[in-house]
Design a protein around this motif. Structure first.
Motif, PDB file in Angstrom:
ATOM      1  N   ASP A  43       0.830  -1.206   0.000  1.00 13.41           N
ATOM      2  CA  ASP A  43       0.000   0.000   0.000  1.00 13.41           C
ATOM      3  C   ASP A  43       0.865   1.256   0.000  1.00 13.41           C
ATOM      4  O   ASP A  43       0.545   2.247  -0.670  1.00 13.41           O
ATOM      5  CB  ASP A  43      -0.924   0.007   1.216  1.00 13.41           C
ATOM      6  CG  ASP A  43      -2.035  -1.023   1.111  1.00 13.41           C
ATOM      7  OD1 ASP A  43      -2.341  -1.448  -0.028  1.00 13.41           O
ATOM      8  OD2 ASP A  43      -2.592  -1.414   2.149  1.00 13.41           O
ATOM      9  N   VAL A  87       2.162   1.747  -3.531  1.00 12.58           N
ATOM     10  CA  VAL A  87       1.116   2.272  -4.416  1.00 12.58           C
ATOM     11  C   VAL A  87       0.920   3.767  -4.167  1.00 12.58           C
ATOM     12  O   VAL A  87       0.793   4.559  -5.116  1.00 12.58           O
ATOM     13  CB  VAL A  87      -0.198   1.498  -4.212  1.00 12.58           C
ATOM     14  CG1 VAL A  87      -1.360   2.197  -4.915  1.00 12.58           C
ATOM     15  CG2 VAL A  87      -0.057   0.070  -4.734  1.00 12.58           C
ATOM     16  N   ALA A  88       0.920   4.170  -2.898  1.00 10.85           N
ATOM     17  CA  ALA A  88       0.756   5.585  -2.569  1.00 10.85           C
ATOM     18  C   ALA A  88       1.942   6.397  -3.071  1.00 10.85           C
ATOM     19  O   ALA A  88       1.781   7.518  -3.564  1.00 10.85           O
ATOM     20  CB  ALA A  88       0.587   5.746  -1.060  1.00 10.85           C
ATOM     21  N   ASP A 148      -2.867   5.606  -5.798  1.00 13.17           N
ATOM     22  CA  ASP A 148      -3.908   5.348  -4.806  1.00 13.17           C
ATOM     23  C   ASP A 148      -5.130   6.204  -5.108  1.00 13.17           C
ATOM     24  O   ASP A 148      -5.032   7.420  -5.243  1.00 13.17           O
ATOM     25  CB  ASP A 148      -3.391   5.636  -3.391  1.00 13.17           C
ATOM     26  CG  ASP A 148      -2.725   7.000  -3.284  1.00 13.17           C
ATOM     27  OD1 ASP A 148      -2.084   7.437  -4.260  1.00 13.17           O
ATOM     28  OD2 ASP A 148      -2.852   7.644  -2.226  1.00 13.17           O
ATOM     29  N   ARG A 166      -8.306   8.384  -4.442  1.00 12.42           N
ATOM     30  CA  ARG A 166      -8.728   9.217  -3.323  1.00 12.42           C
ATOM     31  C   ARG A 166     -10.241   9.390  -3.336  1.00 12.42           C
ATOM     32  O   ARG A 166     -10.819   9.817  -4.340  1.00 12.42           O
ATOM     33  CB  ARG A 166      -8.057  10.589  -3.404  1.00 12.42           C
ATOM     34  CG  ARG A 166      -6.540  10.524  -3.231  1.00 12.42           C
ATOM     35  CD  ARG A 166      -6.191  10.003  -1.841  1.00 12.42           C
ATOM     36  NE  ARG A 166      -4.765   9.847  -1.642  1.00 12.42           N
ATOM     37  CZ  ARG A 166      -3.960  10.809  -1.175  1.00 12.42           C
ATOM     38  NH1 ARG A 166      -4.456  11.988  -0.898  1.00 12.42           N
ATOM     39  NH2 ARG A 166      -2.693  10.572  -0.994  1.00 12.42           N
ATOM     40  N   ARG A 173      -1.723  -1.682 -11.357  1.00 14.78           N
ATOM     41  CA  ARG A 173      -1.552  -1.561  -9.904  1.00 14.78           C
ATOM     42  C   ARG A 173      -1.469  -2.935  -9.246  1.00 14.78           C
ATOM     43  O   ARG A 173      -0.688  -3.147  -8.313  1.00 14.78           O
ATOM     44  CB  ARG A 173      -2.709  -0.747  -9.323  1.00 14.78           C
ATOM     45  CG  ARG A 173      -2.534  -0.357  -7.861  1.00 14.78           C
ATOM     46  CD  ARG A 173      -3.510   0.740  -7.500  1.00 14.78           C
ATOM     47  NE  ARG A 173      -4.879   0.337  -7.723  1.00 14.78           N
ATOM     48  CZ  ARG A 173      -5.836   1.165  -8.147  1.00 14.78           C
ATOM     49  NH1 ARG A 173      -5.552   2.421  -8.425  1.00 14.78           N
ATOM     50  NH2 ARG A 173      -7.072   0.730  -8.314  1.00 14.78           N
TER      51      ARG A 173
END
Length: 321
Positions: free
Chosen positions: A219, A222-223, A228, A230, A291
């Motif tokens: 995670d 990915v951010a 990511d 939103r 992703r």
């Protein structure tokens, strides 16, 4: 009694650094060259924190010299600082004001920021080569767009295209040479290239990133890439999800291309079609698939297993995207 931490904000340009030590000090300027920066760093007390915005290659010299001097360095996302300045109601924009905003941002947010880490010589050369290769490839595509549709039957542009291809090939050869010189990069790239959709360029880019930065989990990766989604919800309203796009644009584009390539493969086309069946548009499906494969790449890099596409195919529904 322990001295309070000094938070230093630096606005970086090609020619100079504008330095703020806080609102009680007037900003000062230092030429952006090694000797002048080194002289200023000798005045900085131990334990001080230094922050600057990411400005391409112009901030690199200060970051390296400050890191070598034993100081904690933070390279900030320019968008974060921009919106922070707007929230403060800043009514002017000068280099001194910008440096002050950076210093204040650092003072308020340093506990959740990650200190900048210097790359090894191989990592730095790989990053520079891959970045410049991407720009060169974009220029080649732009040239083709410029001359397409033009009646130029008596003009031969083949030599120009061949020059582009030769230069790109030379860059690719140097990238592979650098990877082969490092055992960790070499073995990691070999495992990453077993993943459907990931080729030499993407594997080199991801291996350079993974070898330099330690991500807590997928995670966080990915951010970092800005992939990511939103939420934009309020009460009963569920707004459209948009990508944060906070990470390196080159990396984000490459992951999109991974999803595009994988969607054309026999192994992962069923997964792409399952994503599309959920109502996602084509571009959204490419990003979701890319992703997923980015998460797989992180797991492959961290472990010793090779990629098995069967484990990624949908069974009773889609996995986490």
């Amino acid at each position: 009694m322990q001295e309070p931490t000094l938070y230093i904000g630096v606005d970086v340009s090609k020619a100079e650094l504008v330095i703020s030590l806080g609102p009680e000090h007037r900003p000062r300027s230092v030429p952006n060259d090694a000797s002048c920066i080194a002289n200023w760093l000798r005045e900085v007390p131990p334990g001080a924190l230094i922050a600057m915005e990411s400005t391409g290659r112009y901030h690199g010299l200060l970051a390296h010299l400050a890191n070598q001097a034993g100081l904690k360095v933070y390279v900030l996302n320019a968008r974060d600082v921009y919106f922070y300045a707007r929230a403060l109601g800043t009514r002017a924009k000068t280099d001194g004001v910008d440096a002050g905003v950076i210093a204040r941002y650092l003072a308020e947010h340093h506990e959740r920021l990650h200190p900048w880490q210097a790359a090894s010589s191989v990592q730095q050369r790989l990053q520079d080569l891959l970045t410049r290769r991407a720009r060169l490839a974009a220029q080649r595509s732009a040239l083709r767009q410029i001359v397409s549709g033009v009646d130029a039957c008596d003009i031969d542009a083949g030599g120009v295209y061949q020059a582009f291809d030769d230069l790109l090939g030379a860059m690719d050869g140097k990238v592979q040479e650098l990877i082969a010189s490092d055992a960790r990069l070499r073995s990691g790239c070999q495992r990453l290239r077993t993943i459907t959709g990931i080729g030499p360029q993407t594997s080199a880019l991801l291996a350079t990133l993974f070898s330099r930065l330690e991500f807590t989990n997928a995670d966080a990766l990915v951010a970092y890439c800005g992939l990511d989604p939103r939420p934009n919800d309020s009460g009963a309203k569920h707004g459209r999800r948009r990508l944060s796009k906070k990470g390196p644009s080159l990396l984000r584009r490459q992951i999109y291309l991974v999803g595009f390539s994988a969607s054309r493969s026999k192994a992962l086309r069923p997964l792409y079609e399952a994503i599309r069946a959920k109502g996602f548009a084509t571009t959204q499906a490419f990003i979701i698939l890319g992703r997923k494969l980015l998460r797989v790449a992180f797991a492959v890099w961290k472990g010793a297993e090779l990629f098995d596409p069967q484990r990624l195919l949908p069974k009773n529904g889609l996995q986490k995207t």
